[in-house]
Scaffold this motif. Structure first.
Motif, PDB file in Angstrom:
ATOM      1  N   UNK A   1      -5.825 -51.857 -21.806  1.00  0.00           N
ATOM      2  CA  UNK A   1      -4.396 -51.615 -21.606  1.00  0.00           C
ATOM      3  C   UNK A   1      -4.115 -50.795 -20.359  1.00  0.00           C
ATOM      4  N   UNK A   2      -5.016 -49.882 -20.033  1.00  0.00           N
ATOM      5  CA  UNK A   2      -4.834 -48.976 -18.904  1.00  0.00           C
ATOM      6  C   UNK A   2      -6.138 -48.874 -18.136  1.00  0.00           C
ATOM      7  N   UNK A   3      -6.076 -49.066 -16.824  1.00  0.00           N
ATOM      8  CA  UNK A   3      -7.290 -48.963 -16.007  1.00  0.00           C
ATOM      9  C   UNK A   3      -7.063 -47.985 -14.868  1.00  0.00           C
ATOM     10  N   UNK A   4      -8.027 -47.085 -14.695  1.00  0.00           N
ATOM     11  CA  UNK A   4      -8.026 -46.138 -13.586  1.00  0.00           C
ATOM     12  C   UNK A   4      -9.139 -46.499 -12.605  1.00  0.00           C
ATOM     13  N   UNK A   5      -8.824 -46.470 -11.317  1.00  0.00           N
ATOM     14  CA  UNK A   5      -9.837 -46.661 -10.275  1.00  0.00           C
ATOM     15  C   UNK A   5      -9.489 -45.749  -9.109  1.00  0.00           C
ATOM     16  N   UNK A   6     -10.506 -45.201  -8.440  1.00  0.00           N
ATOM     17  CA  UNK A   6     -10.204 -44.522  -7.181  1.00  0.00           C
ATOM     18  C   UNK A   6     -10.277 -45.551  -6.057  1.00  0.00           C
ATOM     19  N   UNK A   7      -9.947 -45.154  -4.841  1.00  0.00           N
ATOM     20  CA  UNK A   7      -9.841 -46.133  -3.766  1.00  0.00           C
ATOM     21  C   UNK A   7     -11.176 -46.794  -3.428  1.00  0.00           C
ATOM     22  N   UNK A   8     -12.277 -46.058  -3.556  1.00  0.00           N
ATOM     23  CA  UNK A   8     -13.587 -46.655  -3.285  1.00  0.00           C
ATOM     24  C   UNK A   8     -13.953 -47.685  -4.349  1.00  0.00           C
ATOM     25  N   UNK A   9     -13.705 -47.363  -5.613  1.00  0.00           N
ATOM     26  CA  UNK A   9     -13.982 -48.305  -6.698  1.00  0.00           C
ATOM     27  C   UNK A   9     -13.089 -49.528  -6.597  1.00  0.00           C
ATOM     28  N   UNK A  10     -11.829 -49.301  -6.239  1.00  0.00           N
ATOM     29  CA  UNK A  10     -10.877 -50.407  -6.109  1.00  0.00           C
ATOM     30  C   UNK A  10     -11.305 -51.381  -5.013  1.00  0.00           C
TER      31      UNK A  10
ATOM     32  N   UNK B   1     -14.538 -31.762  -5.846  1.00  0.00           N
ATOM     33  CA  UNK B   1     -13.791 -32.928  -6.321  1.00  0.00           C
ATOM     34  C   UNK B   1     -14.250 -33.409  -7.701  1.00  0.00           C
ATOM     35  N   UNK B   2     -15.296 -32.770  -8.264  1.00  0.00           N
ATOM     36  CA  UNK B   2     -15.771 -33.170  -9.586  1.00  0.00           C
ATOM     37  C   UNK B   2     -14.636 -33.101 -10.607  1.00  0.00           C
ATOM     38  N   UNK B   3     -14.419 -34.195 -11.321  1.00  0.00           N
ATOM     39  CA  UNK B   3     -13.418 -34.218 -12.380  1.00  0.00           C
ATOM     40  C   UNK B   3     -12.006 -34.520 -11.928  1.00  0.00           C
ATOM     41  N   UNK B   4     -11.790 -34.731 -10.625  1.00  0.00           N
ATOM     42  CA  UNK B   4     -10.423 -34.976 -10.143  1.00  0.00           C
ATOM     43  C   UNK B   4      -9.812 -36.206 -10.816  1.00  0.00           C
TER      44      UNK B   4
ATOM     45  N   UNK C   1      -6.875 -36.291 -13.625  1.00  0.00           N
ATOM     46  CA  UNK C   1      -5.702 -37.134 -13.348  1.00  0.00           C
ATOM     47  C   UNK C   1      -5.407 -37.974 -14.581  1.00  0.00           C
ATOM     48  N   UNK C   2      -6.462 -38.541 -15.172  1.00  0.00           N
ATOM     49  CA  UNK C   2      -6.291 -39.356 -16.382  1.00  0.00           C
ATOM     50  C   UNK C   2      -5.712 -38.538 -17.521  1.00  0.00           C
ATOM     51  N   UNK C   3      -6.142 -37.270 -17.653  1.00  0.00           N
ATOM     52  CA  UNK C   3      -5.576 -36.395 -18.692  1.00  0.00           C
ATOM     53  C   UNK C   3      -4.061 -36.307 -18.550  1.00  0.00           C
TER      54      UNK C   3
ATOM     55  N   UNK D   1      -0.227 -36.541 -13.489  1.00  0.00           N
ATOM     56  CA  UNK D   1      -1.629 -36.766 -13.150  1.00  0.00           C
ATOM     57  C   UNK D   1      -2.021 -36.119 -11.839  1.00  0.00           C
ATOM     58  N   UNK D   2      -1.119 -36.184 -10.879  1.00  0.00           N
ATOM     59  CA  UNK D   2      -1.382 -35.550  -9.586  1.00  0.00           C
ATOM     60  C   UNK D   2      -1.514 -34.036  -9.742  1.00  0.00           C
ATOM     61  N   UNK D   3      -0.666 -33.453 -10.591  1.00  0.00           N
ATOM     62  CA  UNK D   3      -0.743 -32.005 -10.834  1.00  0.00           C
ATOM     63  C   UNK D   3      -2.050 -31.621 -11.523  1.00  0.00           C
ATOM     64  N   UNK D   4      -2.435 -32.375 -12.552  1.00  0.00           N
ATOM     65  CA  UNK D   4      -3.651 -32.021 -13.294  1.00  0.00           C
ATOM     66  C   UNK D   4      -4.902 -32.318 -12.476  1.00  0.00           C
ATOM     67  N   UNK D   5      -4.886 -33.424 -11.728  1.00  0.00           N
ATOM     68  CA  UNK D   5      -6.016 -33.712 -10.845  1.00  0.00           C
ATOM     69  C   UNK D   5      -6.169 -32.646  -9.777  1.00  0.00           C
TER      70      UNK D   5
END
Length: 376
Positions: free
Chosen positions: A238-247, A304-307, A311-313, A332-336
């Motif tokens: 239902x929901x997918x997260x990717x960073x720019x390198x993974x994308x 950057x560990x956990x960013x 964000x997902x949180x 997400x931007x705030x928590x990341x």
């Protein structure tokens, strides 16, 4: 390896009795409980580590021991009062779940397994401190998985998990009761966990849960793309997260392989698709709605560990609270941004307060103070 399975305990308390009052809203599946060793190191050590810098890819026990033995000779001196080496409960899913419980007051639990060793005790103690439901965490005879997180001078991290010989939850150990009553299941793609992931998704969908998947790392996407494509195109994510390198890696070889094209691809199969762009914020799509959201707050990257995990949180908090797509991205931007201000994937109380200030300044819905585990 001899295996004995029983509910996790903290200080002798059975977690199924002491914590699990009603099903957690969000469940994380992390088959291997994991302990992170995080340190800032010089480039010379990174040049000795197999695999590409900036990624996350499993190593053998001998490689883990070698890296740990070399750490002291390569750790960079601290510029503040922070510890130069942290050892905490880790893993992408654990980071997200801990963030939801600690900073956002969302009831959260974790499905997985840990060994009866010091690392296992540390994992349970750390997660339990933040009121994460551990009743679905199995204790087994054996060792708990570990990961070395190597952070360079500018805050980029290279992760090398060691899962060899460590205990994990197997596909046939998952029970319908693990999922019943929850709303979300959080997953991270990993080739070693594909069979467990498939069974978890099947049960979750039968129980009416939404499923979230993080693409893990560009190395994992590159080397094991076919099983990932199968998962994505199943229609069960239902929901997918990717960073720019993974994308970008996801569409490598296609005519257009960039974050925007990857977002369009993911949105064909997932209700919500999100691609994070580091200091450039993120892009997201839900059905026909598209948003591009800039990063929030000044950039102060210690690690950057956990960013992406944090964000997902924030994004999941937004969905649980019924916020708009843009608001979910902004939270997400705030928590990341909160987690990158110190070493490791665990947000400090000071940085949670920084996040709340950013949310308030930007008119975002704050968590209920009484439900947060943050110590002020």
């Amino acid at each position: 390896m001899g295996v004995e399975i029983r509910p996790a305990t903290i200080n002798g308390e059975n977690q199924s009795e002491s914590v699990n009052i009603g099903a957690p809203v969000v469940l994380g599946l992390q088959p291997f409980a994991l302990v992170d060793h995080i340190a800032k190191v010089d480039w010379s050590l990174l040049s000795q580590i197999p695999g590409e810098r900036g990624g996350s890819f499993p190593v053998a026990v001998e490689e883990l021991k070698y890296i740990l033995n070399e750490l002291n000779a390569h750790i960079l001196p601290s510029t503040d009062n922070e510890s130069i080496l942290k050892t905490i409960a880790g893993g992408s899913v654990a980071n997200t779940i801990r963030g939801l419980a600690a900073g956002f007051g969302i009831s959260s639990g974790i499905i997985g397994a840990c060994g009866e060793d010091e690392e296992g005790k540390l994992f349970m103690s750390n997660m339990g401190f933040y009121k994460v439901d551990l009743s679905r965490l199995r204790l087994k005879n054996g060792t708990t998985a570990q990961c070395v997180c190597l952070v360079d001078e500018v805050g980029n991290r290279t992760m090398r998990p060691c899962l060899s010989g460590s205990v994990k939850v197997q596909a046939d150990e998952l029970k319908r009761e693990d999922f019943k009553g929850s709303k979300w299941l959080v997953l991270r793609y990993a080739i070693l966990n594909v069979e467990v992931i498939k069974v978890a998704i099947k049960i979750a969908k039968e129980e009416g849960l939404f499923v979230s998947l993080d693409l893990a790392s560009f190395e994992m996407v590159r080397k094991f793309k076919s099983p990932l494509i199968e998962l994505l195109e199943s229609g069960n994510i239902d929901l997918c997260f990717a960073n720019e390198d993974e994308a970008t890696e996801l569409l490598r070889g296609e005519e257009k392989a960039d974050p925007d094209a990857a977002l369009e691809y993911l949105a064909k199969y997932c209700k919500w698709a999100v691609v994070t762009l580091a200091q450039n914020g993120c892009i997201a799509k839900h059905e026909k709605e598209f948003v591009r959201v800039p990063a929030i707050g000044e950039a102060k990257v210690t690690d950057a560990t956990g960013a992406g995990d944090l964000f997902a949180s924030g994004f999941l908090y937004g969905l649980v609270r019924g916020l708009s797509l843009e608001e979910c991205c902004r939270v997400g931007s705030c928590s990341g941004g909160s987690v990158i201000r110190s070493l490791g994937g665990e947000v400090t109380p000071e940085n949670w307060q920084w996040m709340y200030k950013q949310m308030q300044t930007n008119g975002l819905q704050l968590p209920e103070p009484s439900k947060s585990s943050v110590v002020t």
